[in-house]
Design a protein around this motif. Structure first.
Motif, PDB file in Angstrom:
ATOM      1  N   ALA A 204      44.791  37.636  38.985  1.00  0.00           N
ATOM      2  CA  ALA A 204      45.073  38.923  39.587  1.00  0.00           C
ATOM      3  C   ALA A 204      43.991  39.923  39.058  1.00  0.00           C
ATOM      4  O   ALA A 204      43.947  40.878  39.728  1.00  0.00           O
ATOM      5  CB  ALA A 204      46.545  39.124  38.882  1.00  0.00           C
ATOM      6  N   ARG A 207      41.333  40.039  41.698  1.00  0.00           N
ATOM      7  CA  ARG A 207      42.050  40.596  42.888  1.00  0.00           C
ATOM      8  C   ARG A 207      42.000  42.010  42.847  1.00  0.00           C
ATOM      9  O   ARG A 207      41.878  43.000  43.781  1.00  0.00           O
ATOM     10  CB  ARG A 207      43.260  39.906  43.013  1.00  0.00           C
ATOM     11  CG  ARG A 207      43.081  38.502  43.864  1.00  0.00           C
ATOM     12  CD  ARG A 207      44.211  38.208  44.655  1.00  0.00           C
ATOM     13  NE  ARG A 207      45.582  38.206  43.692  1.00  0.00           N
ATOM     14  CZ  ARG A 207      46.089  37.416  42.979  1.00  0.00           C
ATOM     15  NH1 ARG A 207      45.215  36.010  42.720  1.00  0.00           N
ATOM     16  NH2 ARG A 207      47.003  37.485  42.169  1.00  0.00           N
ATOM     17  N   ALA A 208      42.470  42.690  41.565  1.00  0.00           N
ATOM     18  CA  ALA A 208      42.358  44.231  41.279  1.00  0.00           C
ATOM     19  C   ALA A 208      41.203  44.843  41.492  1.00  0.00           C
ATOM     20  O   ALA A 208      40.977  45.824  42.039  1.00  0.00           O
ATOM     21  CB  ALA A 208      43.154  44.356  39.888  1.00  0.00           C
ATOM     22  N   HIS A 211      40.411  44.809  45.159  1.00  0.00           N
ATOM     23  CA  HIS A 211      41.096  45.936  45.699  1.00  0.00           C
ATOM     24  C   HIS A 211      40.447  47.054  45.721  1.00  0.00           C
ATOM     25  O   HIS A 211      40.238  47.859  46.474  1.00  0.00           O
ATOM     26  CB  HIS A 211      42.446  46.004  45.071  1.00  0.00           C
ATOM     27  CG  HIS A 211      42.961  47.149  45.502  1.00  0.00           C
ATOM     28  ND1 HIS A 211      43.834  47.294  46.707  1.00  0.00           N
ATOM     29  CD2 HIS A 211      43.571  48.322  44.683  1.00  0.00           C
ATOM     30  CE1 HIS A 211      44.284  48.535  46.522  1.00  0.00           C
ATOM     31  NE2 HIS A 211      44.124  49.187  45.599  1.00  0.00           N
ATOM     32  N   SER A 227      46.386  52.131  41.507  1.00  0.00           N
ATOM     33  CA  SER A 227      47.029  51.096  42.292  1.00  0.00           C
ATOM     34  C   SER A 227      46.274  49.696  41.804  1.00  0.00           C
ATOM     35  O   SER A 227      47.179  48.808  41.846  1.00  0.00           O
ATOM     36  CB  SER A 227      46.585  51.167  43.815  1.00  0.00           C
ATOM     37  OG  SER A 227      45.239  51.215  44.055  1.00  0.00           O
ATOM     38  N   ALA A 228      45.067  49.895  41.298  1.00  0.00           N
ATOM     39  CA  ALA A 228      44.594  48.318  40.579  1.00  0.00           C
ATOM     40  C   ALA A 228      45.397  48.275  39.460  1.00  0.00           C
ATOM     41  O   ALA A 228      45.753  47.062  39.251  1.00  0.00           O
ATOM     42  CB  ALA A 228      43.220  48.817  40.452  1.00  0.00           C
ATOM     43  N   LYS A 230      48.415  48.996  38.880  1.00  0.00           N
ATOM     44  CA  LYS A 230      49.988  48.570  39.088  1.00  0.00           C
ATOM     45  C   LYS A 230      49.578  46.913  39.475  1.00  0.00           C
ATOM     46  O   LYS A 230      50.772  46.105  39.374  1.00  0.00           O
ATOM     47  CB  LYS A 230      50.303  49.303  40.318  1.00  0.00           C
ATOM     48  CG  LYS A 230      51.585  49.102  40.949  1.00  0.00           C
ATOM     49  CD  LYS A 230      52.303  49.901  41.631  1.00  0.00           C
ATOM     50  CE  LYS A 230      53.804  49.639  42.128  1.00  0.00           C
ATOM     51  NZ  LYS A 230      53.711  48.172  42.666  1.00  0.00           N
ATOM     52  N   LYS A 231      48.629  46.656  40.296  1.00  0.00           N
ATOM     53  CA  LYS A 231      48.503  45.286  40.552  1.00  0.00           C
ATOM     54  C   LYS A 231      48.552  44.205  39.333  1.00  0.00           C
ATOM     55  O   LYS A 231      49.005  43.102  39.360  1.00  0.00           O
ATOM     56  CB  LYS A 231      47.250  44.875  41.323  1.00  0.00           C
ATOM     57  CG  LYS A 231      47.170  45.336  42.649  1.00  0.00           C
ATOM     58  CD  LYS A 231      46.033  45.146  43.551  1.00  0.00           C
ATOM     59  CE  LYS A 231      46.252  45.648  45.030  1.00  0.00           C
ATOM     60  NZ  LYS A 231      47.361  44.914  45.709  1.00  0.00           N
ATOM     61  N   ASP A 234      52.024  44.454  38.093  1.00  0.00           N
ATOM     62  CA  ASP A 234      52.884  43.440  38.694  1.00  0.00           C
ATOM     63  C   ASP A 234      52.925  42.083  38.585  1.00  0.00           C
ATOM     64  O   ASP A 234      53.846  41.225  38.899  1.00  0.00           O
ATOM     65  CB  ASP A 234      52.686  43.883  40.307  1.00  0.00           C
ATOM     66  CG  ASP A 234      53.254  45.233  40.867  1.00  0.00           C
ATOM     67  OD1 ASP A 234      53.883  45.795  39.945  1.00  0.00           O
ATOM     68  OD2 ASP A 234      52.861  45.442  41.905  1.00  0.00           O
ATOM     69  N   ASN A 235      51.759  41.592  38.043  1.00  0.00           N
ATOM     70  CA  ASN A 235      51.648  40.268  37.585  1.00  0.00           C
ATOM     71  C   ASN A 235      51.658  39.841  36.219  1.00  0.00           C
ATOM     72  O   ASN A 235      51.044  38.928  35.767  1.00  0.00           O
ATOM     73  CB  ASN A 235      50.231  39.769  38.092  1.00  0.00           C
ATOM     74  CG  ASN A 235      50.081  39.699  39.686  1.00  0.00           C
ATOM     75  OD1 ASN A 235      50.416  38.692  40.071  1.00  0.00           O
ATOM     76  ND2 ASN A 235      49.466  40.619  40.319  1.00  0.00           N
TER      77      ASN A 235
END
Ligand code: AMP
Length: 282
Positions: A204, A207-208, A211, A227-228, A230-231, A234-235
């Motif tokens: 994650a 992936r952040a 993003h 938003s990164a 938050k990613k 969230d994980n």
């Protein structure tokens, strides 16, 4: 592969090789070696006649004593990996060999703002410890080429500064790309400490960063960072920071002008393990 534990024996060997005109490449490590380390050895082998690696878990760079205690040690496996990669020489000193007079408390490298941002901010004293050990290792090895991984982006900048500060300007610094697992997770010795569940979640962080890279032209940088973050949350990762910075100076950027080269950097905890990663954005 020749193994040296004492710096005097090692230096005698190096002096002879240098007199014979051999070019020396140096890959310092803390062991628990993986393919990322091996890629540095391979880069060095292409450019030099002798590749030297070191394994030394440097106590002075651990701001968290628990992290030092739990740092993975896999010596036998490391020696096999280095031999398979064609590394010619391994230097594996004891703590007393590197710090014969104990740890100097008055030594301070002037790293400027590099020491107060990102890793510097979250790991106070870490880069002073890194400089302490790399300074000693460079004094001993005096390589023609030094190989570091971009995985530790800020560390590369700190060592670039250390080379200037210590006058070792004859050493060429080579920064090698980050080696990743197939799912994008940057290889790291600390990944060995992730349990099965955490290992699945760990990419994650990559992936952040992706993003941010994919949405760079669209977004304003602040909402992109949010938003990164938050990613990660969230994980179930606990971020220390996600930052977008100038790729050359590492100064954080709030407004991007399209000509500027940028890097996104992140650090986050997954359980007890602190992961870091970065991605050059353009
Ligand atoms: P360490 O053993 O973690 O201190 O790392 C030794 C060297 O290997 C440093 O220059 C690191 O930046 C580099 N390194 C660590 N992980 C990777 C990776 N995944 N890809 C490339 N280089 C790496």
């Amino acid at each position: 592969m020749i193994l040296f534990r004492k710096k005097t024996d090692f230096q005698t060997y190096l002096t002879t090789q240098k007199q014979r005109g051999k070019k020396i490449g140096f890959v310092p490590t803390m062991g628990a070696l993986h393919q990322g380390h091996v890629s540095l050895i391979e880069s060095s082998r292409k450019d030099n006649s002798i590749t030297v690696s070191s394994i030394f878990v440097n106590p002075t760079q651990f701001n968290d004593p628990n992290d030092f205690k739990k740092y993975p040690v896999t010596i036998e496996n490391d020696i096999n990996k280095l031999e398979a990669a064609g590394c010619e020489v391994l230097f594996m000193p004891s703590v007393e060999e590197i710090y014969p007079d104990g740890v100097p408390s008055d030594l301070k490298y002037d790293l400027g703002y590099l020491e107060t941002i990102l890793e510097g901010k979250y790991r106070p004293g870490h880069f002073q410890g890194v400089c302490m050990v790399v300074h000693r290792l460079l004094d001993i090895v005096k390589p023609d080429n030094l190989y570091l991984g971009q995985k530790d982006y800020q560390q590369c900048m700190v060592i670039r500064r250390l080379i200037e500060l210590t006058g070792h300007t004859e050493i060429k610094l080579n920064i090698c790309p980050t080696f990743r697992e197939p799912d994008g997770l940057a290889m790291s010795s600390r990944n060995l400490r992730l349990n099965e569940e955490e290992r699945k979640t760990a990419p994650a962080i990559y992936r952040a960063l992706l993003h941010i890279k994919e949405n760079l032209p669209k977004g304003d940088l602040l909402s992109l960072k949010e938003s990164a973050v938050k990613k990660l949350i969230d994980n179930r990762l606990k971020p220390d920071y996600i930052e977008i910075a100038d790729a050359d100076t590492l100064k954080p950027i709030s407004k991007w002008n399209a000509g500027q080269k940028l890097v996104a950097l992140a650090a986050a905890y997954l359980g007890e393990v602190r992961l870091i990663d970065n991605l050059v954005l353009n």
